[in-house]
Motif scaffolding. Structure first.
Motif, PDB file in Angstrom:
ATOM      1  N   ASP A   8       0.816  -1.160   0.008  1.00  0.00           N
ATOM      2  CA  ASP A   8       0.010  -0.044  -0.014  1.00  0.00           C
ATOM      3  C   ASP A   8       0.907   1.394   0.100  1.00  0.00           C
ATOM      4  O   ASP A   8       0.429   2.256  -0.647  1.00  0.00           O
ATOM      5  CB  ASP A   8      -1.013   0.085   1.198  1.00  0.00           C
ATOM      6  N   VAL A   9       2.240   1.206   0.798  1.00  0.00           N
ATOM      7  CA  VAL A   9       2.840   2.382   0.579  1.00  0.00           C
ATOM      8  C   VAL A   9       3.365   2.690  -0.884  1.00  0.00           C
ATOM      9  O   VAL A   9       3.361   3.805  -1.112  1.00  0.00           O
ATOM     10  CB  VAL A   9       4.067   2.059   1.560  1.00  0.00           C
ATOM     11  N   ASP A  10       3.761   1.522  -1.529  1.00  0.00           N
ATOM     12  CA  ASP A  10       4.227   1.761  -2.815  1.00  0.00           C
ATOM     13  C   ASP A  10       3.102   2.458  -3.671  1.00  0.00           C
ATOM     14  O   ASP A  10       3.388   3.503  -4.597  1.00  0.00           O
ATOM     15  CB  ASP A  10       4.690   0.568  -3.518  1.00  0.00           C
ATOM     16  N   LEU A  11       1.828   2.069  -3.447  1.00  0.00           N
ATOM     17  CA  LEU A  11       0.695   2.622  -4.159  1.00  0.00           C
ATOM     18  C   LEU A  11       0.348   4.032  -3.959  1.00  0.00           C
ATOM     19  O   LEU A  11       0.353   4.785  -4.741  1.00  0.00           O
ATOM     20  CB  LEU A  11      -0.551   1.597  -3.910  1.00  0.00           C
ATOM     21  N   ARG A  12       0.698   4.225  -2.653  1.00  0.00           N
ATOM     22  CA  ARG A  12       0.532   5.888  -2.110  1.00  0.00           C
ATOM     23  C   ARG A  12       1.599   6.604  -2.894  1.00  0.00           C
ATOM     24  O   ARG A  12       1.294   7.776  -3.372  1.00  0.00           O
ATOM     25  CB  ARG A  12       0.497   6.211  -0.729  1.00  0.00           C
ATOM     26  N   PHE A  13       2.858   6.204  -2.723  1.00  0.00           N
ATOM     27  CA  PHE A  13       3.877   6.899  -3.508  1.00  0.00           C
ATOM     28  C   PHE A  13       3.699   7.204  -4.757  1.00  0.00           C
ATOM     29  O   PHE A  13       3.906   8.120  -5.630  1.00  0.00           O
ATOM     30  CB  PHE A  13       5.370   6.385  -3.232  1.00  0.00           C
ATOM     31  N   ASN A  14       3.241   6.150  -5.790  1.00  0.00           N
ATOM     32  CA  ASN A  14       2.889   6.163  -7.212  1.00  0.00           C
ATOM     33  C   ASN A  14       1.920   7.123  -7.539  1.00  0.00           C
ATOM     34  O   ASN A  14       2.011   7.670  -8.285  1.00  0.00           O
ATOM     35  CB  ASN A  14       2.584   4.804  -7.687  1.00  0.00           C
ATOM     36  N   GLN A  15       0.937   7.056  -6.431  1.00  0.00           N
ATOM     37  CA  GLN A  15      -0.306   8.024  -6.862  1.00  0.00           C
ATOM     38  C   GLN A  15       0.297   9.410  -6.611  1.00  0.00           C
ATOM     39  O   GLN A  15      -0.372  10.322  -7.289  1.00  0.00           O
ATOM     40  CB  GLN A  15      -1.379   7.801  -5.727  1.00  0.00           C
ATOM     41  N   LEU A  16       1.121   9.653  -5.679  1.00  0.00           N
ATOM     42  CA  LEU A  16       1.596  11.051  -5.581  1.00  0.00           C
ATOM     43  C   LEU A  16       2.495  11.405  -6.814  1.00  0.00           C
ATOM     44  O   LEU A  16       2.063  12.504  -7.244  1.00  0.00           O
ATOM     45  CB  LEU A  16       2.603  11.042  -4.399  1.00  0.00           C
ATOM     46  N   SER A  17       3.183  10.606  -7.249  1.00  0.00           N
ATOM     47  CA  SER A  17       3.907  10.934  -8.389  1.00  0.00           C
ATOM     48  C   SER A  17       2.921  11.057  -9.663  1.00  0.00           C
ATOM     49  O   SER A  17       2.904  12.273 -10.576  1.00  0.00           O
ATOM     50  CB  SER A  17       5.005   9.980  -8.848  1.00  0.00           C
ATOM     51  N   LEU A  18       2.116  10.290  -9.843  1.00  0.00           N
ATOM     52  CA  LEU A  18       0.904  10.577 -10.824  1.00  0.00           C
ATOM     53  C   LEU A  18       0.101  11.800 -10.847  1.00  0.00           C
ATOM     54  O   LEU A  18      -0.018  12.434 -11.766  1.00  0.00           O
ATOM     55  CB  LEU A  18       0.163   8.965 -10.663  1.00  0.00           C
TER      56      LEU A  18
END
Length: 164
Positions: A8-18
């Motif tokens: 889930d942490v990876d998902l949040r960081f990716n969402q931030l970048s996106l």
């Protein structure tokens, strides 16, 4: 394996970048390709007023772009994507640094000369700036697409799409 199941942490960081990439793309499209040329068509806007507005708007756009660029790097750093994701982002940051350190100060100096009633020497600064803005918008959209596919499209589907 679908990367969204990884962490889930990876998902949040990716969402931030996106989010940062897409917001940045929208700002570049709206300001550089819509607001900037249209302000000079308003009936009461003189060249000096338009240049003054442009200096202010592009100065703040550049500051926001630097923050959004930092958010993109922050999100990608903690998600550790492959180089194919980093490449458009690194090119994007290179364009941003070129604009920040050389092109915007040069355009600002020209605007100040014109606003003071002087006629500056002819230059290609605006043409270079517009060309870099088009390139930057393409990089923003390409990087956003790459980040999206890396996180949300399962690996077998990505391989199948490449093979077709």
């Amino acid at each position: 394996m679908n990367r969204t199941l990884r962490n889930d942490v990876d998902l949040r960081f990716n969402q931030l970048s996106l989010f940062a990439l897409l917001l940045w793309a929208g700002m570049v499209a709206g300001i550089s390709f819509l607001e900037a040329p249209l302000k000079f068509t308003a009936p009461q806007v003189t060249l000096a007023i338009g240049l003054g507005i442009g200096r202010l708007v592009f100065s703040w756009l550049n500051k926001v772009e630097l923050v959004l660029g930092a958010l993109v790097v922050f999100g990608l750093f903690f998600n550790r994507p492959p180089f194919r994701i980093w490449l458009p982002v690194l090119l994007l940051l290179g364009v941003l640094m070129l604009q920040t350190t050389w092109l915007l100060p040069a355009l600002d100096a020209r605007a100040l000369q014109i606003m003071a009633g002087r006629i500056p020497q002819p230059s290609y600064f605006h043409l270079v700036y517009v060309t870099l803005e088009i390139f930057k918008l393409g990089l923003l959209l390409g990087a956003a697409s790459a980040v999206y596919h890396y996180q949300f499209v399962p690996a077998p589907a990505r391989r199948q799409a490449v093979m077709n």
